[in-house]
Design a protein around this motif. Structure first.
Motif, PDB file in Angstrom:
ATOM      1  N   TYR A  27      -3.301   2.875  15.252  1.00 34.72           N
ATOM      2  CA  TYR A  27      -2.912   2.074  13.668  1.00 34.72           C
ATOM      3  C   TYR A  27      -1.943   2.909  13.220  1.00 34.72           C
ATOM      4  N   ARG A  37       1.457   2.194  14.346  1.00 32.73           N
ATOM      5  CA  ARG A  37       2.056   1.034  13.989  1.00 32.73           C
ATOM      6  C   ARG A  37       2.106   0.866  12.632  1.00 32.73           C
ATOM      7  N   ASP A  93       0.006   0.561  10.311  1.00 33.44           N
ATOM      8  CA  ASP A  93      -1.172  -0.066   9.793  1.00 33.44           C
ATOM      9  C   ASP A  93      -2.037   0.475   8.921  1.00 33.44           C
TER      10      ASP A  93
END
Length: 91
Positions: A14, A17, A19
């Motif tokens: 994550y 990314r 995120d």
């Protein structure tokens, strides 16, 4: 689950990314399961910092420093966070 490594890899995924919301959620879940694991605490602090929760990051790195006081990377990050947050007395 008895091993935090798969969860830490998911946090890393994550993070790659960018995120941060998902990374922070997984790190918080890991921290609830493994509250004394230094790598989990550092991941929690890192994701809190990247998601904009500076005070949460300071708290996480304070715990990480207490768990691993001889780690220079944890100590330097903790002091940098304290300085950034203007907690000069603690720094």
């Amino acid at each position: 689950m008895y091993d935090p490594i798969p969860g830490l890899k998911l946090v890393g995924f994550y993070e790659l990314r960018r995120d941060w919301k998902s990374a922070k959620a997984v790190a918080a879940e890991l921290h609830a399961q493994f509250p004394r694991d230094v790598d989990v605490v550092v991941a929690s602090g890192r994701t809190r910092l990247e998601s904009g929760d500076a005070n949460g990051a300071v708290s996480a790195y304070k715990l990480a420093y207490q768990l691993a006081p001889d780690s220079t990377s944890i100590r330097s990050t903790y002091v940098a966070l304290l300085t950034e947050a203007k907690y000069f007395r603690d720094a």
